[in-house]
Write a protein that holds these residues in place. Structure first.
Motif, short mmCIF file in Angstrom:
data_model
loop_
_atom_site.label_atom_id
_atom_site.label_comp_id
_atom_site.label_asym_id
_atom_site.label_seq_id
_atom_site.Cartn_x
_atom_site.Cartn_y
_atom_site.Cartn_z
N ALA A 160 3.67 17.01 -18.33
CA ALA A 160 2.36 17.09 -18.96
C ALA A 160 1.30 16.50 -18.03
O ALA A 160 1.60 15.63 -17.20
N VAL A 161 0.07 16.98 -18.17
CA VAL A 161 -1.03 16.44 -17.37
C VAL A 161 -2.27 16.30 -18.25
O VAL A 161 -2.46 17.06 -19.21
N TRP A 162 -3.07 15.32 -17.94
CA TRP A 162 -4.34 15.09 -18.65
C TRP A 162 -5.36 14.62 -17.63
O TRP A 162 -5.05 13.82 -16.74
N ALA A 163 -6.59 15.09 -17.74
CA ALA A 163 -7.66 14.66 -16.83
C ALA A 163 -8.91 14.33 -17.64
O ALA A 163 -9.25 15.03 -18.60
N GLY A 164 -9.58 13.26 -17.25
CA GLY A 164 -10.81 12.87 -17.93
C GLY A 164 -11.23 11.47 -17.52
O GLY A 164 -10.57 10.81 -16.72
N THR A 165 -12.35 10.99 -18.08
CA THR A 165 -12.79 9.63 -17.77
C THR A 165 -11.84 8.62 -18.38
O THR A 165 -11.22 8.88 -19.42
N THR A 166 -11.72 7.48 -17.75
CA THR A 166 -10.70 6.49 -18.11
C THR A 166 -10.73 6.10 -19.59
O THR A 166 -9.69 6.06 -20.25
N GLU A 167 -11.93 5.84 -20.12
CA GLU A 167 -12.01 5.36 -21.49
C GLU A 167 -11.54 6.39 -22.51
O GLU A 167 -11.06 6.05 -23.59
N LYS A 168 -11.64 7.68 -22.16
CA LYS A 168 -11.23 8.73 -23.10
C LYS A 168 -9.72 8.87 -23.20
O LYS A 168 -9.21 9.54 -24.11
N ALA A 169 -8.99 8.24 -22.28
CA ALA A 169 -7.52 8.30 -22.33
C ALA A 169 -6.99 7.59 -23.57
O ALA A 169 -5.83 7.82 -23.97
N ASN A 170 -7.81 6.76 -24.21
CA ASN A 170 -7.37 6.07 -25.43
C ASN A 170 -6.94 7.04 -26.52
O ASN A 170 -6.11 6.70 -27.37
N GLU A 171 -7.51 8.25 -26.49
CA GLU A 171 -7.17 9.22 -27.53
C GLU A 171 -5.74 9.74 -27.39
O GLU A 171 -5.21 10.36 -28.30
N LEU A 172 -5.10 9.48 -26.26
CA LEU A 172 -3.72 9.90 -26.06
C LEU A 172 -2.73 8.96 -26.75
O LEU A 172 -1.59 9.37 -27.06
N LEU A 173 -3.13 7.73 -26.97
CA LEU A 173 -2.20 6.69 -27.42
C LEU A 173 -1.42 7.07 -28.67
O LEU A 173 -0.21 6.87 -28.75
N GLU A 174 -2.13 7.61 -29.66
CA GLU A 174 -1.49 7.96 -30.93
C GLU A 174 -0.42 9.04 -30.78
O GLU A 174 0.46 9.19 -31.63
N TYR A 175 -0.48 9.80 -29.68
CA TYR A 175 0.41 10.95 -29.51
C TYR A 175 1.50 10.73 -28.47
O TYR A 175 2.34 11.59 -28.25
N MET A 176 1.49 9.57 -27.83
CA MET A 176 2.42 9.34 -26.72
C MET A 176 3.89 9.33 -27.15
O MET A 176 4.78 9.66 -26.36
N ASN A 177 4.15 8.96 -28.40
CA ASN A 177 5.54 8.95 -28.87
C ASN A 177 6.17 10.34 -28.84
O ASN A 177 7.39 10.48 -28.72
N ILE A 178 5.33 11.39 -28.90
CA ILE A 178 5.86 12.76 -28.85
C ILE A 178 6.44 13.03 -27.46
O ILE A 178 7.55 13.55 -27.33
N LEU A 179 5.68 12.66 -26.42
CA LEU A 179 6.18 12.86 -25.06
C LEU A 179 7.39 11.98 -24.79
O LEU A 179 8.35 12.41 -24.14
N ASP A 180 7.36 10.74 -25.30
CA ASP A 180 8.50 9.83 -25.11
C ASP A 180 9.76 10.40 -25.76
O ASP A 180 10.84 10.39 -25.18
N GLU A 181 9.58 10.89 -26.98
CA GLU A 181 10.69 11.45 -27.74
C GLU A 181 11.35 12.62 -27.02
O GLU A 181 12.57 12.78 -27.03
N LEU A 182 10.52 13.46 -26.37
CA LEU A 182 11.03 14.66 -25.70
C LEU A 182 11.30 14.43 -24.22
O LEU A 182 11.61 15.37 -23.49
N ASN A 183 11.12 13.17 -23.79
CA ASN A 183 11.40 12.78 -22.40
C ASN A 183 10.58 13.60 -21.40
O ASN A 183 11.10 14.12 -20.41
N ILE A 184 9.28 13.72 -21.70
CA ILE A 184 8.36 14.46 -20.84
C ILE A 184 7.40 13.48 -20.18
O ILE A 184 6.78 12.65 -20.85
N SER A 185 7.28 13.57 -18.86
CA SER A 185 6.39 12.67 -18.14
C SER A 185 4.94 13.14 -18.27
O SER A 185 4.67 14.33 -18.45
N LEU A 186 4.03 12.19 -18.17
CA LEU A 186 2.59 12.48 -18.23
C LEU A 186 1.93 12.00 -16.96
O LEU A 186 2.20 10.89 -16.48
#
Length: 329
Positions: A160-186
């Motif tokens: 997986a990849v994400w691009a944006g300003t640093t402060e906007k990365a906070n919106e990823l936090l709530e969804y990170m368990n999905i990538l962890d669960e499926l063993n997908i790197s970001l």
């Protein structure tokens, strides 16, 4: 035709300015000049046909605009944010305040036209200026010239990849368990590493590879992802007003997108077979799980994405600018 662009900077280094300045102005200017439109930057003394204000709408800009109007120069306000609705968003305090709104409304009423980076912004702007045009962001195909290799989608583990300003990365936090669960790197591409993300050399709550955003290297760095992971809080008007550029650049080079239903994102993805719009966390989980087991879907999405974005190249969008200029002069 002569145009004065009033920008918040005179810097020409794309790494040292708000991305919207080069997206909405600097990368367009060379294409307009090919169509014999002469551009000037922050030069009030030019007797031009048009003046475009990009990310400039405070008291000083309002007074400047009034002086230009007295000289019969047509005024355009360019908006990449919905400054008509007060908003807050995670990590950004209040990106739209009452002062922003007052300044924007006043400038919108004064100008002869408003250029809007999304249909959401256009809908708000039209309440104050009937000559509000939707002029989408564009992707400069000369710069974003490297295309995703389809073989990448067949690797053992997709990335997986994400691009944006640093402060906007906070919106990823709530969804990170999905990538962890499926063993997908970001991989996060930003101006600096977000404090809640680290890997492999930093201790933090969430693992993520990091690449520093640089205009010159971004076209190659972005290819390190196999799909864009783009969850966002759509309850905030600030997010709902966003243009599609953040995902459009990836689509243009053949990287599919899995995203929240931001209106401009839906414009590209919905019914276009280049990714998936996900309403809930479970939708994200199911979609990502499905592409892990069916890589040909990524291949198909990749091909469609490149075709869809052809009409959004800077070369094509510059023609829409000319059409709009002719309606204003």
């Amino acid at each position: 035709m002569k145009i004065i662009w009033f920008l918040p900077t005179t810097n020409t280094n794309y790494n040292k300015m708000s991305a919207s300045v080069w997206i909405r102005a600097l990368q367009i200017i060379p294409y307009l000049e090919k169509i014999k439109v002469k551009s000037y930057i922050n030069n009030e003394n030019v007797q031009a046909d048009l003046a475009i204000f990009v990310r400039r709408q405070d008291n000083t800009d309002y007074e400047l605009a009034k002086r230009l109007k007295k000289r019969n120069i047509k005024l355009i306000l360019d908006l990449c944010v919905n400054y008509f609705v007060e908003s807050s968003t995670p990590g950004m305090l209040k990106p739209v305040t009452k002062e922003h709104i007052n300044n924007c409304v006043r400038m919108t009423k004064l100008c002869d036209a408003v250029f809007c980076a999304s249909l959401n912004i256009k809908d708000s702007a039209k309440k104050f200026n009937k000559k509000s045009f939707y002029l989408p962001d564009s992707v400069d195909a000369k710069h974003f010239k490297y295309i995703k290799n389809e073989k990448d989608f067949l690797r053992k583990r997709i990335r997986a990849v994400w691009a944006g300003t640093t402060e906007k990365a906070n919106e990823l936090l709530e969804y990170m368990n999905i990538l962890d669960e499926l063993n997908i790197s970001l991989r996060i591409i930003s101006e600096k590493r977000p404090k809640n993300f680290g890997y492999p050399f930093f201790f933090s709550p969430h693992k993520a590879y990091f690449s520093k955003w640089k205009y010159k290297t971004f076209p190659k760095t972005m290819l390190k992802g196999d799909f864009v992971f783009a969850p966002r809080d759509i309850s905030e008007s600030y997010n709902r007003g966003h243009s599609f550029f953040k995902i459009g650049i990836f689509l243009s080079v053949g990287i599919p997108v899995i995203a929240s239903p931001i209106p401009s994102y839906k414009e590209l993805i919905f019914k276009n077979n280049c990714g998936r719009i996900c309403e809930t966390k479970n939708d994200f989980r199911k979609t990502i799980k499905s592409i892990c087991s069916n890589r040909q879907r990524l291949v198909s999405w990749s091909k469609s994405a490149q075709l869809i974005m052809k009409k959004y190249t800077t070369s094509e969008i510059s023609k829409k600018y000319i059409e709009s200029f002719k309606k204003i002069i």
